[in-house]
Design a protein around this motif. Structure first.
Motif, short mmCIF file in Angstrom:
data_model
loop_
_atom_site.label_atom_id
_atom_site.label_comp_id
_atom_site.label_asym_id
_atom_site.label_seq_id
_atom_site.Cartn_x
_atom_site.Cartn_y
_atom_site.Cartn_z
N THR A 63 -4.06 -24.34 27.74
CA THR A 63 -4.24 -24.13 26.30
C THR A 63 -4.39 -25.45 25.57
N GLY A 64 -3.68 -26.48 26.04
CA GLY A 64 -3.81 -27.80 25.42
C GLY A 64 -5.19 -28.38 25.61
N PHE A 65 -5.73 -28.25 26.81
CA PHE A 65 -7.08 -28.78 27.06
C PHE A 65 -8.11 -27.99 26.27
N ALA A 66 -7.93 -26.67 26.19
CA ALA A 66 -8.86 -25.84 25.40
C ALA A 66 -8.82 -26.25 23.93
N LEU A 67 -7.61 -26.53 23.42
CA LEU A 67 -7.48 -26.95 22.03
C LEU A 67 -8.13 -28.31 21.81
N MET A 68 -7.97 -29.21 22.76
CA MET A 68 -8.61 -30.52 22.64
C MET A 68 -10.13 -30.39 22.66
N ALA A 69 -10.64 -29.47 23.47
CA ALA A 69 -12.08 -29.25 23.53
C ALA A 69 -12.61 -28.71 22.20
N VAL A 70 -11.87 -27.76 21.61
CA VAL A 70 -12.30 -27.16 20.35
C VAL A 70 -12.26 -28.17 19.21
N VAL A 71 -11.18 -28.95 19.13
CA VAL A 71 -11.01 -29.87 18.01
C VAL A 71 -11.71 -31.20 18.23
N TYR A 72 -11.45 -31.84 19.37
CA TYR A 72 -11.93 -33.21 19.58
C TYR A 72 -13.29 -33.30 20.27
N TYR A 73 -13.61 -32.35 21.14
CA TYR A 73 -14.92 -32.41 21.79
C TYR A 73 -16.00 -31.80 20.89
#
Length: 411
Positions: free
Chosen positions: A92-102
């Motif tokens: 979930t953390g990586f998915a959140l980073m992808a949505v926000v930062y990527y």
């Protein structure tokens, strides 16, 4: 088209919520088992492989817990594995980073005043650094150097400090802290996935085959679990830091990160020693307070100092569309008049030391870059300006913001 950003915003909220839920589950079980392991008393049933035991009371019930030094004589019928808390937190953390930062790399990940590069390069650097962190850490732990835990921890701390500095030379301050947290969390979750659980499965397999398990697997797993225990609190700080510019926006942000990792050690050392019934090391709290005061002191120097590109920094393609969209000049005046009292390099609002979330809205460039945030906070919702301020926008003004954003999307 305006419906898509709203869906995206709710998707981000849902992922953040899920990430927090899974993190609570992981941290809770991790802290509990460390405390349990340290607090076990010698067992009267030691001849049968029981290394320690403890009585506990919770929720109106009494619990009797025993720990086997290697494994029980036979395989239990029901065996509960604690692993999905860790996996779910990382996923979930990586998915959140992808949505926000990527997906929002132009705004949140890349800072041309730090290092100018295409968004896709920044994303590759981000993912590559996470993979590098685990590989380097794992190789060091498995080497001869890793046999001395004290020496190993000192080297790992040095690597974290170097990574803290390195991230601030590549990404925005906010992204640098977030990535340092993700770097550390990746190591922690990979410890569970690649080391702790596989070692436990080897022990289970030996039991089922009637073999005596090798105690080395438990020893290795315990080493990695201890590392996770000391890294947890700094990771939480890094994850929360994106809401507090005083932490990530200072020219000394990488030193602040280094001190935060030390605070994680001092705090956990107090609780681990207490759980092991070796006394209350109150001096650790004095040291923690001193480190935190040092962090506060460092945060007041050079906020946005050398990285304030002002009007000269180049606009990305998306920001260019909003800068050229119909109604931009009018919206710019609205934003500067109503928002720059707080969202400025030096906020004028009493008691405010830095712009909220590090967002500055003083120049045409900054307004264009933060178009989506302006539209969401002041156009679609009434989140901004705050209800307690005297700078309030009427419905017609908010409609102008929505129309400008729609023109930018369509353009």
């Amino acid at each position: 088209m305006q419906f898509v950003p709203i869906v995206w915003e709710w998707a981000e909220f849902a992922l953040r919520w899920l990430h927090v839920i899974t993190a609570i589950a992981w941290i809770g079980s991790s802290f509990y088992f460390i405390a349990l392991d340290l607090g076990l008393r010698p067992s009267a049933d030691r001849d049968h492989g029981v290394g320690g035991e403890e009585w506990q009371v919770h929720g109106g019930g009494f619990y009797f817990i025993q720990k086997y030094m290697v494994a029980p004589a036979r395989m239990p019928e029901d065996l509960i594995w604690f692993k999905w808390e860790s996996y779910s937190t990382w996923l979930t953390g990586f998915a959140l980073m992808a949505v926000v930062y990527y997906m929002g790399a132009e705004l949140y990940l890349v800072d041309p005043n730090v290092l100018e590069m295409p968004a896709w390069v920044a994303i590759l650097v981000s993912m590559g650094s996470l993979a590098f962190g685990w590989i380097a850490y794992d190789l060091i732990c498995k080497s001869k150097f890793g046999e001395d835990n004290t020496r190993l921890m000192l080297l790992l701390y040095a690597i974290l400090v170097v990574m803290a500095w390195g991230y601030t030379q590549v990404f925005t301050g906010r992204a640098a802290f977030l990535h340092l947290g993700a770097f550390t969390a990746t190591v922690m979750s990979a410890n569970v996935f690649f080391i702790i659980i596989p070692n436990q499965k080897i022990v289970v397999k030996d039991l089922r085959a009637g073999r005596t398990p090798d105690p080395k697997y438990g020893k290795i797993a315990k080493q990695r679990s201890t590392h996770n225990n000391y890294l947890t609190l700094p990771v939480l700080f890094m994850m929360l830091s994106n809401h507090y510019p005083l932490a990530f926006a200072s020219d000394y942000n990488w030193i602040i990160a280094a001190l935060v990792f030390l605070m994680g050690v001092t705090i956990r050392h107090f609780f681990n020693t207490m759980h092991a019934r070796k006394g209350m090391l109150w001096w650790t709290w004095g040291l923690t307070v001193a480190l935190f005061l040092a962090v506060m002191w460092l945060s007041t120097f050079g906020i946005y100092g050398q990285r304030d590109g002002g009007e000269e920094a180049a606009l990305g393609p998306e920001a260019q569309r909003f800068a050229a969209a119909a109604g931009f000049e009018e919206v710019h005046d609205i934003v500067v008049t109503n928002c720059s009292m707080c969202h400025a390099k030096e906020p004028l609002w009493e008691g405010m030391a830095s712009p909220p979330k590090g967002v500055m809205l003083e120049t045409t460039q900054e307004v264009a870059v933060h178009a989506r945030d302006i539209w969401l906070q002041a156009g679609v919702t009434h989140a901004m300006p705050p209800a307690g301020s005297y700078m309030m926008l009427d419905d017609e003004t908010r409609a102008l913001i929505r129309d400008w954003y729609a023109a930018g999307i369509e353009g």
